[in-house]
Design a protein around this motif. Structure first.
Motif, mmCIF file in Angstrom:
data_model
loop_
_atom_site.group_PDB
_atom_site.id
_atom_site.type_symbol
_atom_site.label_atom_id
_atom_site.label_comp_id
_atom_site.label_asym_id
_atom_site.label_seq_id
_atom_site.Cartn_x
_atom_site.Cartn_y
_atom_site.Cartn_z
ATOM 1 N N LEU C 36 0.816 -1.206 0.000
ATOM 2 C CA LEU C 36 0.000 0.000 0.000
ATOM 3 C C LEU C 36 0.856 1.266 0.000
ATOM 4 O O LEU C 36 0.484 2.276 -0.614
ATOM 5 C CB LEU C 36 -0.935 0.021 1.214
ATOM 6 N N SER C 37 1.998 1.233 0.688
ATOM 7 C CA SER C 37 2.875 2.409 0.673
ATOM 8 C C SER C 37 3.322 2.721 -0.747
ATOM 9 O O SER C 37 3.373 3.892 -1.146
ATOM 10 C CB SER C 37 4.113 2.170 1.532
ATOM 11 N N ALA C 38 3.679 1.682 -1.489
ATOM 12 C CA ALA C 38 4.110 1.913 -2.870
ATOM 13 C C ALA C 38 2.967 2.492 -3.700
ATOM 14 O O ALA C 38 3.170 3.414 -4.500
ATOM 15 C CB ALA C 38 4.618 0.610 -3.481
ATOM 16 N N ALA C 39 1.748 1.968 -3.495
ATOM 17 C CA ALA C 39 0.601 2.511 -4.214
ATOM 18 C C ALA C 39 0.385 3.975 -3.848
ATOM 19 O O ALA C 39 0.105 4.818 -4.715
ATOM 20 C CB ALA C 39 -0.648 1.683 -3.893
ATOM 21 N N ALA C 117 -1.408 6.810 8.058
ATOM 22 C CA ALA C 117 -0.672 7.799 8.858
ATOM 23 C C ALA C 117 0.553 8.301 8.092
ATOM 24 O O ALA C 117 0.847 9.496 8.057
ATOM 25 C CB ALA C 117 -0.252 7.171 10.184
ATOM 26 N N LEU C 118 1.258 7.369 7.459
ATOM 27 C CA LEU C 118 2.504 7.698 6.763
ATOM 28 C C LEU C 118 2.247 8.646 5.599
ATOM 29 O O LEU C 118 3.028 9.567 5.350
ATOM 30 C CB LEU C 118 3.089 6.377 6.240
ATOM 31 N N TYR C 119 1.171 8.427 4.869
ATOM 32 C CA TYR C 119 0.886 9.232 3.694
ATOM 33 C C TYR C 119 -0.303 10.175 3.923
ATOM 34 O O TYR C 119 -0.905 10.630 2.954
ATOM 35 C CB TYR C 119 0.663 8.320 2.481
ATOM 36 N N LEU D 158 7.938 10.649 11.437
ATOM 37 C CA LEU D 158 7.259 9.343 11.400
ATOM 38 C C LEU D 158 7.735 8.531 10.200
ATOM 39 O O LEU D 158 8.025 7.333 10.320
ATOM 40 C CB LEU D 158 5.746 9.553 11.320
ATOM 41 N N ASP D 159 7.829 9.181 9.052
ATOM 42 C CA ASP D 159 8.260 8.497 7.827
ATOM 43 C C ASP D 159 9.603 7.808 8.028
ATOM 44 O O ASP D 159 9.785 6.642 7.666
ATOM 45 C CB ASP D 159 8.359 9.520 6.691
ATOM 46 N N GLN D 160 10.565 8.517 8.595
ATOM 47 C CA GLN D 160 11.892 7.933 8.770
ATOM 48 C C GLN D 160 11.910 6.846 9.829
ATOM 49 O O GLN D 160 12.655 5.873 9.732
ATOM 50 C CB GLN D 160 12.910 9.032 9.112
ATOM 51 N N VAL D 161 11.048 7.004 10.856
ATOM 52 C CA VAL D 161 10.950 5.957 11.872
ATOM 53 C C VAL D 161 10.386 4.684 11.240
ATOM 54 O O VAL D 161 10.917 3.581 11.432
ATOM 55 C CB VAL D 161 10.067 6.421 13.053
ATOM 56 N N VAL D 162 9.316 4.827 10.460
ATOM 57 C CA VAL D 162 8.674 3.649 9.865
ATOM 58 C C VAL D 162 9.614 2.984 8.850
ATOM 59 O O VAL D 162 9.779 1.764 8.847
ATOM 60 C CB VAL D 162 7.335 4.030 9.199
ATOM 61 N N GLY D 163 10.248 3.797 7.999
ATOM 62 C CA GLY D 163 11.132 3.223 6.984
ATOM 63 C C GLY D 163 12.281 2.444 7.597
ATOM 64 O O GLY D 163 12.527 1.282 7.237
ATOM 65 N N THR D 164 12.989 3.059 8.538
ATOM 66 C CA THR D 164 14.125 2.364 9.137
ATOM 67 C C THR D 164 13.665 1.201 10.003
ATOM 68 O O THR D 164 14.340 0.166 10.083
ATOM 69 C CB THR D 164 14.982 3.350 9.943
ATOM 70 N N GLY D 165 12.504 1.363 10.662
ATOM 71 C CA GLY D 165 11.954 0.257 11.445
ATOM 72 C C GLY D 165 11.652 -0.945 10.572
ATOM 73 O O GLY D 165 11.967 -2.091 10.929
ATOM 74 N N THR D 166 11.051 -0.694 9.421
ATOM 75 C CA THR D 166 10.761 -1.793 8.486
ATOM 76 C C THR D 166 12.058 -2.481 8.061
ATOM 77 O O THR D 166 12.125 -3.715 7.983
ATOM 78 C CB THR D 166 10.016 -1.255 7.251
ATOM 79 N N LEU D 167 13.090 -1.684 7.794
ATOM 80 C CA LEU D 167 14.377 -2.254 7.388
ATOM 81 C C LEU D 167 14.914 -3.225 8.438
ATOM 82 O O LEU D 167 15.237 -4.377 8.146
ATOM 83 C CB LEU D 167 15.387 -1.124 7.158
ATOM 84 N N ALA D 204 8.503 8.773 -1.014
ATOM 85 C CA ALA D 204 7.771 9.899 -1.596
ATOM 86 C C ALA D 204 7.783 11.112 -0.673
ATOM 87 O O ALA D 204 7.882 12.250 -1.132
ATOM 88 C CB ALA D 204 6.332 9.483 -1.899
ATOM 89 N N ASN D 205 7.680 10.869 0.623
ATOM 90 C CA ASN D 205 7.594 11.997 1.544
ATOM 91 C C ASN D 205 8.908 12.763 1.661
ATOM 92 O O ASN D 205 8.944 13.968 1.546
ATOM 93 C CB ASN D 205 7.196 11.500 2.940
ATOM 94 N N CYS D 206 9.996 12.030 1.918
ATOM 95 C CA CYS D 206 11.237 12.745 2.212
ATOM 96 C C CYS D 206 12.483 11.949 1.837
ATOM 97 O O CYS D 206 13.527 12.088 2.464
ATOM 98 C CB CYS D 206 11.284 13.160 3.672
ATOM 99 N N GLY D 207 12.391 11.072 0.830
ATOM 100 C CA GLY D 207 13.592 10.550 0.220
ATOM 101 C C GLY D 207 14.220 9.310 0.806
ATOM 102 O O GLY D 207 15.248 8.839 0.314
#
Lengths: 301, 301, 301, 301
Positions: C36-39, C117-119, D158-167, D204-207
């Protein structure tokens, strides 16, 4: 038992060097066939049957296929700069270098000739029958690499040094058992991935030749097939850069690899065959006990 | 112990050949389902839900999936040209050839029929309900391959010979133990990568059929489903080229492989099972000592 | 010895079923998060930061990551239709089915909530703050699947049956030792490749849900987050199709697999552990001789 | 025997920590070289020589290459947030943390400097010679990450927390033997695939910096190379978010992994070395019988 084939030993070429040159010829032929055909497909279809990324991916498939095809015979160098580095590292004899390079360039020439035949009608349609190096309907860049207008010679030279240096730096570690090597039977697709990355990131300036044979062979084809001497004289005699700079780059990348990685790796374990597919320590321990030897220290992954 | 299944032996078809034909049927069905569906998705969505590259990638996934599905039963030929080469190489009996080919063509026909059902509404929407071979709203090219306007017959024939020849040349080396073989359980995705490369680089002229069944089966479907006899007569009776030329190409590629690679490889080691997953020399040495045999020579990777 | 962690056994949840449900929850959460994030990235950036293909590839990465994450605990079903088939095949107990499905739907709901929340800011920017199901600034399709305008209900139902059927047909063969199985530790990326192929080729009609949890969880999120009841009533109550049809499809694909492949495979060799990483026949032979057993027949690859 | 190299032991740096820092420096350098070069190629060619997807793929190749290059020396962290998590998990000593982080940031700085040199002419051409952070000809985003206009600080955090958390959540499971681990020698491409998925879906939000060194090193380069202090002050002092938030994210992802997966896994088998490449149960059984030990229970895959 197989009536359709003669005894293979009778068919084998006597000279190991000629067998290796045949393999390098065929491997570079296949590499060029994939890469240039994709470039021809995208350009002549005006990007309706592919895009930049499909050219990049095709080069990667070419590297993978040519490597699987020839690794067991010639080592799958496919690139004079790689052969030179392997001479310096002691993995190829100096007497093999020139025959390898000639075979690679000749393979690239013949590959380019087949692509020309394959896309002859498409090239004539796209270019209106005029084979040129400059302008919106140029088709020379399907075969050899040319710099962008704004690029000074020094910039192009640096570009080819960095690109080829990155290639050698990244692939030399893949087989080193003291490091974290790739699976021996998956080296081909992993090297293909590295090449893909370099082409995707370092081909904007001057096309990422990375390989004197990949550039010179097809350039000679365009010279002989009707594009004229401009393929050598254009962009201020650009043609020598993708021949010389990849060699400097390969040496630079190899040096960086030696200094930062190879020389810093731990000693090889004393055990003579610490291979990936060796049996597990537990059975070794059993055997060791049985042979009254000392139990080997278990090492974590 | 599993109440939901009968004894599998009772359910197994008695004839090995019929089991193999069922597998070839299903495999070619799956291959066609992936490839044609992607073509239908991209064309009927006017490239909003995919692009050329996703069609190419879907063919690759189809090859991979069909290979894993059927390799253990029929060898996953999925292509009459491949079956013919395997007959010549002694890997398939001649009596199996025709049943294999018929199953492949029938699987392709049924796969194309399912794609037609799946995208029936989309095809009607895209084409305005008129099923044609020519023009901007043609939909015949979703199913079978057609040449570009400018391509002469000879050019198309050469294209299919080169494409299929490249395919055979590149996949025959993957299982040869005396060369640098791919992992046996990853042959499927690696062959898929080779197919991807060929489609990305050699489909601009006439669609990269590479496979008589892949082209004839769906073409027969379009004949019976409303596109009319033009699917066979158009482009000066083009239809026979993707049937005949892939066979010539497969033979050419096989010959090149034999001459340049197969016959030039070193002899197989005397040891009877030099497999990838064999135990390491160190344990062999232990066992050898224990059996009072001679220590085998360690060979480097 | 590690002061930062308590004894893991104390932290482990007592009930195996709850541990499995936690894994299915987390796995489906991760799957949905990637997809969903990619979408959302592609839609809200108006395709400037990605394209259709990057959505398809992200779903594949989600499948791969979620599988590696949870396979050792719950088997990485991530899909009620898969869980149902595994019950029928005797690989999952019927008592586990409902808890698995609820965990999957709940994981999908929470994953969709995090993507919202993210988008959130991007969705507000793109949609002008009006959350709708229809029109050029609709954003509901980031979360759940909706059919194209022209698609009749039957077409959508068939689409989901065929897509999910293809999925099951292709993945069931990957672990069958009597066939040509994929490497056990690379099942995750290979299944991801199959999913990629299906989404690239069968998402044009109605979005390739293939999974009741993947569709229902995010649809419930949009219901509760402001898109209103239209997410359930739109397109003539479309929502039930991606719940029911994937189940029918999974059963159909499983049946086809059993009939064409599973039941037609040769018997398992008598040897009890014919595993990929078993030692080579030569050492078995040595051991056999030593144990006075009969030498096993060597079988070619 | 190899005359071109001195005794490697003489060339090895004495301090293990310095060797590890050299490796982290080189690895992060390579990672940045691939990622930023691709961004420069796509931006300065105005997407004619690549697209968003090729930037994303290049980051993945950078991760793969840098991992193979340095895993055997430093563990291939390449990211201060990863190093911190490994300290907390007891896999890195706290005294190594600062040297690792400094090496990573310095490697990223030097990598960015080389990309600046490599694309100097292209950047000057594209930007008209004016190096800026804002506007259609900005080039700062080639190097460091910046948020979109509409993104509030909290959203970026939040975006950076979620992205790195997923990693972290997705890569920590890959080596856990009690779960379903990836092949040890293919961790590099699989981690690359996870990074690809995150960048395709969460940039998309911040790279998608995901890595304090990846962002700070190149940002410092732009500060010193002519973009001015705006690289730090722009977007309301955005620069600290991709330094701090990835660390919070890495800790969150690690916690989720421990709670949902690590602590819920079954105990490790009593056997001391249950490795992937251990010999098959049948030979163990033979040995066990011979040693008068109890036969181990065979476990299904």
């Amino acid at each position: 038992s197989n009536p359709t084939m003669l005894n293979p030993r009778l068919l084998r070429v006597r000279s190991a060097l000629i067998r290796q040159c045949m393999a390098e010829f065929l491997g570079t032929f296949v590499l060029i066939l994939f890469g240039l055909s994709a470039a021809a497909q995208v350009k002549t279809s005006r990007e309706t049957k592919g895009q930049t990324l499909s050219i990049h991916l095709s080069w990667a498939v070419g590297v993978m296929s040519a490597t699987y095809l020839t690794k067991g015979i010639s080592g799958a160098h496919l690139n004079p700069a790689v052969s030179l580095c392997f001479c310096i590292l002691g993995k190829l004899r100096w007497g093999q270098l020139l025959p390898y390079c000639v075979s690679q360039i000749f393979g690239a020439y013949v590959g380019a000739a087949l692509v020309y035949a394959l896309y002859y009608d498409a090239i004539m349609e796209f270019s209106g029958g005029v084979l040129t190096v400059y302008g919106p309907s140029e088709t020379a860049s399907i075969f050899a690499t040319y710099p962008t207008e704004y690029l000074p010679l020094g910039g192009g030279f640096l570009d080819q040094v960095v690109g080829t240096g990155t290639l050698l730096l990244c692939i030399l570690s893949l087989t080193e058992k003291r490091n974290a090597p790739a699976p021996p039977d998956l080296i081909a697709p992993i090297v293909a991935g590295v090449v893909l990355g370099i082409i995707m990131s370092m081909s904007a300036n001057c096309g990422a030749a990375l390989n004197p044979a990949r550039d010179l062979g097809p350039r000679l084809l365009t010279l002989t097939a009707g594009w004229g001497t401009e393929v050598f004289t254009s962009f201020n005699y650009w043609f020598w850069v993708p021949i010389v700079a990849p060699i400097i780059g390969a040496l630079t990348g190899t040096s960086l690899y030696l200094i930062f990685i190879e020389w810093q790796l731990p000693d090889e374990p004393q055990e003579s065959h610490p291979e990936i597919f060796s049996i597990s320590p537990s059975i070794k321990q059993s055997v060791a006990l049985w042979e009254k030897e000392e139990e080997p220290k278990s090492t974590c992954f």
